[in-house]
Design a protein around this motif. Structure first.
Motif, PDB file in Angstrom:
ATOM      1  N   VAL A 305     -84.624  61.287  75.186  1.00  0.00           N
ATOM      2  CA  VAL A 305     -84.692  59.766  74.732  1.00  0.00           C
ATOM      3  C   VAL A 305     -84.452  59.439  75.673  1.00  0.00           C
ATOM      4  N   VAL A 307     -85.413  55.199  78.077  1.00  0.00           N
ATOM      5  CA  VAL A 307     -84.124  54.318  78.196  1.00  0.00           C
ATOM      6  C   VAL A 307     -85.328  53.454  79.123  1.00  0.00           C
ATOM      7  N   LEU A 336     -88.625  58.865  72.411  1.00  0.00           N
ATOM      8  CA  LEU A 336     -88.004  58.353  71.685  1.00  0.00           C
ATOM      9  C   LEU A 336     -87.849  57.459  72.971  1.00  0.00           C
ATOM     10  N   ASP A 374     -77.120  49.403  71.402  1.00  0.00           N
ATOM     11  CA  ASP A 374     -76.517  50.991  71.135  1.00  0.00           C
ATOM     12  C   ASP A 374     -77.091  52.131  71.927  1.00  0.00           C
ATOM     13  N   TYR A 375     -77.006  51.550  73.508  1.00  0.00           N
ATOM     14  CA  TYR A 375     -77.385  51.979  74.464  1.00  0.00           C
ATOM     15  C   TYR A 375     -75.660  52.551  75.181  1.00  0.00           C
ATOM     16  N   ILE A 380     -72.495  58.635  75.819  1.00  0.00           N
ATOM     17  CA  ILE A 380     -73.544  59.413  75.514  1.00  0.00           C
ATOM     18  C   ILE A 380     -72.602  60.537  76.382  1.00  0.00           C
ATOM     19  N   LEU A 387     -76.595  63.810  72.336  1.00  0.00           N
ATOM     20  CA  LEU A 387     -77.614  62.728  71.988  1.00  0.00           C
ATOM     21  C   LEU A 387     -78.611  62.735  71.092  1.00  0.00           C
ATOM     22  N   ARG A 390     -76.873  61.395  68.032  1.00  0.00           N
ATOM     23  CA  ARG A 390     -76.577  59.784  68.617  1.00  0.00           C
ATOM     24  C   ARG A 390     -77.591  58.900  68.048  1.00  0.00           C
ATOM     25  N   TYR A 391     -78.814  59.058  68.863  1.00  0.00           N
ATOM     26  CA  TYR A 391     -80.295  58.298  68.003  1.00  0.00           C
ATOM     27  C   TYR A 391     -81.211  58.753  66.921  1.00  0.00           C
ATOM     28  N   ARG A 394     -83.516  56.117  64.809  1.00  0.00           N
ATOM     29  CA  ARG A 394     -83.445  55.762  65.621  1.00  0.00           C
ATOM     30  C   ARG A 394     -84.951  55.201  66.011  1.00  0.00           C
TER      31      ARG A 394
END
Length: 411
Positions: A305, A307, A336, A374-375, A380, A387, A390-391, A394
């Motif tokens: 993920v 970000v 992602l 959602d972050y 996390i 992880l 959670r996503y 998404r």
């Protein structure tokens, strides 16, 4: 021991790889303690620091009571600040030579032009130390010249010979010039010109290839993560921030290639934050990194993920690090890519207070949000979901950049 198919976490190991940061690792512990408490109060959960990690490692333990579930995590900082500190011992002369060499590498290879096609923020951040150091040099020259002229005028009123006057004035001018540059170096904690220059010079020192000392440290990181995968935990989470993101890519790719990740061990996840991958992957000799990016993007074992946030001017926000580096293949699954959306997850008042504090914003991923979406870094790292869970499902940010931009794509 947990399974890679599990989604619930009772025990977790977290490995945090910082960016180019000369400061001691305890800074991250204090940041986690302060910001974690703030986020818990805002979001209505419990987060308790339990003490330091065992042994010689630097880290801390934390218990999270989130969604009526209790989770314990041990968070360890994988330190390379000692390597960073070595570059800070460079003299003023070596710093200026590094500036010239680094600028030449990015300009002559065409990397600078390609980087400018992505995001202006990190390119401006890269140009800032060049502009600032050049201005400091010009100012020091002007000051030295001015002081020299004043000394010449004063000495002209004395019985000293013209030759001696010129020599003495030149010596005083040189001292003024050098002293001025030294003062600028001493106050760099407020200006960050030397700091950023050493950062970019270190990254470009081998035109994108890892220096030997970094190679050795990454092997050490891999050994620590591999050992954690044999522990009685449910998830091992690797977090790479800023320059630490591309270091984590290589560490994880190496672990997978040598079969160190077992299918029946703990879930293994990778969270990259505020990455600056193109600063390296766009250089001609970064073939190893480009290989690792491609490999990690196609594997099925490690959820990745990524970000970033457009409000972070020091990162390549919403730039898919694999795609922009020319490494996307039909088999690509990761990362992602989505935004932490600072302008939405921070209240208007908080955003106004932070928006011009560029270096502080680059660390916002590790901090509390007063309007969280959602972050949530603390959920996390200390919450009950892996992880990947959670996503799961998404969607990636629609505005992410996925076109190949790098001139160099060989691996």
């Amino acid at each position: 021991m947990g399974s890679t198919s599990a989604t619930q976490v009772k025990r977790r190991r977290v490995f945090y790889i910082p960016g180019y940061d000369p400061f001691p690792a305890r800074r991250y512990r204090e940041l986690y303690r302060k910001e974690g408490a703030a986020q818990a109060a805002i979001s209505g959960y419990q987060l308790d620091m339990l003490g330091s990690a065992a042994g010689e490692r630097f880290g801390w333990r934390v218990r999270g009571d989130i969604d009526e579930q209790s989770t314990e995590a041990e968070i360890e900082v994988l330190v390379w600040s000692d390597i960073v500190q070595q570059s800070f011992h460079a003299s003023i002369t070596r710093t200026y030579l590094a500036m010239l060499r680094t600028a030449w590498i990015y300009i002559s290879t065409g990397a600078l032009w390609r980087l400018m096609q992505l995001r202006k923020g990190p390119v401006i951040a890269a140009l800032y130390p060049v502009v600032m150091l050049t201005w400091q040099f010009v100012f020091a020259v002007a000051l030295g010249w001015g002081v020299g002229r004043i000394v010449q005028v004063v000495l002209a009123m004395t019985p000293m010979g013209p030759g001696f006057q010129i020599v003495l004035a030149a010596v005083v001018a040189a001292l003024a010039f050098g002293g001025c540059l030294r003062v600028f170096q001493m106050i760099d904690g407020k200006v960050y010109a030397y700091y950023l220059m050493h950062d970019f010079a270190h990254s470009a020192s081998r035109r994108g290839a890892y220096p030997a000392e970094i190679h050795a440290r990454l092997q050490h990181f891999g050994t620590a993560i591999e050992a954690a995968l044999a522990e009685e935990v449910d998830e091992v989470l690797v977090v790479g921030h800023s320059s630490g993101a591309h270091l984590a890519v290589t560490v994880l790719a190496d672990l997978l290639r040598r079969g160190a990740v077992s299918g029946d061990g703990p879930a293994l996840g990778f969270l990259s934050l505020g990455h600056v991958v193109p600063m390296i992957s766009f250089l001609p000799d970064a073939g190893d990194m480009r290989r690792d990016l491609r490999f990690l993007s196609t594997q099925v074992t490690i959820p990745w993920v990524d970000v970033t946030a457009p409000g972070d001017g020091c990162s390549f926000a919403l730039c898919d690090p694999v795609a922009v580096s020319g490494q996307e293949t039909p088999e690509k699954r990761w990362p992602l890519v989505f935004s932490a959306a600072f302008t939405q997850s921070l209240s208007p008042a908080r955003w106004q207070a932070l928006r011009w504090r560029f270096f502080r914003l680059h660390f916002q991923y590790l901090c509390a949000f007063d309007r969280p979406k959602d972050y949530d870094y603390f959920q996390i790292t200390a919450g009950p979901l892996t992880l990947g869970a959670r996503y799961a499902g998404r969607a990636a940010s629609a505005s992410r950049i996925t076109r190949a931009v790098s001139k160099y794509t060989s691996i």
